[in-house]
Design a protein around this motif. Structure first.
Motif, PDB file in Angstrom:
ATOM      1  N   HIS A  45       0.826  -1.212   0.000  1.00 56.43           N
ATOM      2  CA  HIS A  45       0.000   0.000   0.000  1.00 56.43           C
ATOM      3  C   HIS A  45       0.858   1.260   0.000  1.00 56.43           C
ATOM      4  O   HIS A  45       0.485   2.270  -0.609  1.00 56.43           O
ATOM      5  CB  HIS A  45      -0.935  -0.014   1.211  1.00 56.43           C
ATOM      6  CG  HIS A  45      -1.953   1.084   1.184  1.00 56.43           C
ATOM      7  ND1 HIS A  45      -1.748   2.311   1.775  1.00 56.43           N
ATOM      8  CD2 HIS A  45      -3.185   1.155   0.620  1.00 56.43           C
ATOM      9  CE1 HIS A  45      -2.800   3.065   1.592  1.00 56.43           C
ATOM     10  NE2 HIS A  45      -3.689   2.387   0.892  1.00 56.43           N
ATOM     11  N   GLN A 102       2.573   1.837  -3.720  1.00 59.34           N
ATOM     12  CA  GLN A 102       1.750   2.094  -4.907  1.00 59.34           C
ATOM     13  C   GLN A 102       1.735   3.579  -5.235  1.00 59.34           C
ATOM     14  O   GLN A 102       1.979   4.435  -4.381  1.00 59.34           O
ATOM     15  CB  GLN A 102       0.329   1.617  -4.667  1.00 59.34           C
ATOM     16  CG  GLN A 102      -0.402   2.423  -3.604  1.00 59.34           C
ATOM     17  CD  GLN A 102      -1.843   2.005  -3.424  1.00 59.34           C
ATOM     18  OE1 GLN A 102      -2.385   1.240  -4.179  1.00 59.34           O
ATOM     19  NE2 GLN A 102      -2.469   2.538  -2.392  1.00 59.34           N
ATOM     20  N   VAL A 113      -4.043  -0.908  -4.652  1.00 55.43           N
ATOM     21  CA  VAL A 113      -3.986  -1.814  -3.510  1.00 55.43           C
ATOM     22  C   VAL A 113      -5.153  -1.569  -2.555  1.00 55.43           C
ATOM     23  O   VAL A 113      -5.441  -0.429  -2.181  1.00 55.43           O
ATOM     24  CB  VAL A 113      -2.660  -1.668  -2.746  1.00 55.43           C
ATOM     25  CG1 VAL A 113      -2.644  -2.576  -1.519  1.00 55.43           C
ATOM     26  CG2 VAL A 113      -1.484  -1.999  -3.660  1.00 55.43           C
ATOM     27  N   TYR A 122      -5.956  -2.442   1.116  1.00 55.97           N
ATOM     28  CA  TYR A 122      -5.190  -2.864   2.291  1.00 55.97           C
ATOM     29  C   TYR A 122      -6.142  -3.356   3.373  1.00 55.97           C
ATOM     30  O   TYR A 122      -7.090  -2.667   3.756  1.00 55.97           O
ATOM     31  CB  TYR A 122      -4.362  -1.694   2.812  1.00 55.97           C
ATOM     32  CG  TYR A 122      -3.414  -2.037   3.938  1.00 55.97           C
ATOM     33  CD1 TYR A 122      -2.161  -2.575   3.673  1.00 55.97           C
ATOM     34  CD2 TYR A 122      -3.769  -1.809   5.262  1.00 55.97           C
ATOM     35  CE1 TYR A 122      -1.273  -2.878   4.699  1.00 55.97           C
ATOM     36  CE2 TYR A 122      -2.900  -2.110   6.294  1.00 55.97           C
ATOM     37  CZ  TYR A 122      -1.659  -2.643   6.011  1.00 55.97           C
ATOM     38  OH  TYR A 122      -0.798  -2.953   7.026  1.00 55.97           O
TER      39      TYR A 122
END
Length: 274
Positions: free
Chosen positions: A86, A89, A94, A96
């Motif tokens: 996370h 990126q 993502v 999470y």
């Protein structure tokens, strides 16, 4: 099973000691990847930074999302933490996912999601449909604990206690089995995988039944493998052994019982001289 229930077609990807082999993603046109990069379950691999970038590049190329299940990242013992996907990126790929079940109590069914902005409304709606009664009092208490710094102090204390339990388990296993076993995934998390080199997989049922008769519950690793990929590859018994809920004495006693059970099963093997 959860993904399949939505109509999706799960595609298994091989793992090794470093988690998912991300080079195998090439050519897979999936729209979602589910990973546990901080501590692959169940083998315990920690995905290195190069594979993390490779996974994110795959997601960008396929316009896919990655679910990062960070279920026990608070527990690190012999390794430095690796940045979560996370935080690496740059395009919101993502999702999470985390929980406090491993730090406070599994009875507190509180987890959390950090989702890309374009998915926030979708997730909020799905939450309303699936569960409209999240525990407000428990969430407020948790928020106060976090804001006061008490949660961080608690995590440090629990990490130290679980580190002691881990050392006890590893020491007891070394003492009882020596080099006849291989331990995997001990650098992080709350469980280890123990491979018994002298017990063929065909003796799994015998081992579990003998352990149950001795008052010991065992968790086999073989049911956690994808059925089509493990035939002919797993030729020894493997156990998933957790330690967070046990006292030091319970761990020591449990390994003593396990040693006796394993010896009993080994002695019954054809051609064994025990």
């Amino acid at each position: 099973q959860v993904f399949a229930s939505t109509g999706a077609s799960p595609i298994p990807v091989t793992v090794d000691e470093d988690g998912m082999k991300t080079e195998l993603l090439a050519g897979i046109g999936a729209r979602l990847a589910y990973v546990t990069p901080s501590h692959q379950f169940p083998l315990g691999g920690v995905m290195p930074i190069t594979r993390r970038h490779q996974l994110l590049e795959w997601a960008r190329h396929n316009s896919a999302y990655v679910i990062e299940d960070d279920y026990d990242s608070e527990y690190r013992y012999d390794i430095n933490p690796v940045p979560p996907l996370h935080s690496l990126q740059d395009d919101g790929a993502v999702i999470y996912l985390g929980t406090i079940s491993k730090t406070l109590s599994p009875m507190l069914r509180i987890g959390y999601l950090v989702v890309p902005p374009e998915l926030q409304e979708v997730f909020a709606t799905a939450k309303q449909f699936s569960d409209r009664h999240s525990p407000v009092a428990e969430q407020e208490a948790l928020a106060c604990l976090i804001e006061s710094g008490g949660y961080e102090s608690h995590v440090r204390r629990v990490r130290r206690l679980n580190g002691e339990r881990r050392e006890t388990l590893l020491g007891a296993l070394r003492h009882s089995f020596g080099d006849r076993i291989a331990v995997q995934g001990a650098e992080a998390g709350l469980h280890v995988v123990v491979w018994f080199d002298e017990l063929p997989r065909s003796r799994e049922t015998t081992l579990v039944e003998a352990a149950r008769g001795a008052g010991l519950g065992l968790h086999l690793i073989s049911p956690l493998y994808e059925r089509q990929s493990d035939e002919g590859h797993i030729d020894r018994v493997g156990l998933v052994m957790g330690y967070a809920a046990l006292s030091i004495r319970q761990i020591e006693k449990g390994v003593e019982v396990l040693r006796a059970v394993v010896k009993q099963v080994q002695d019954a093997l054809p051609g064994h001289g025990g």
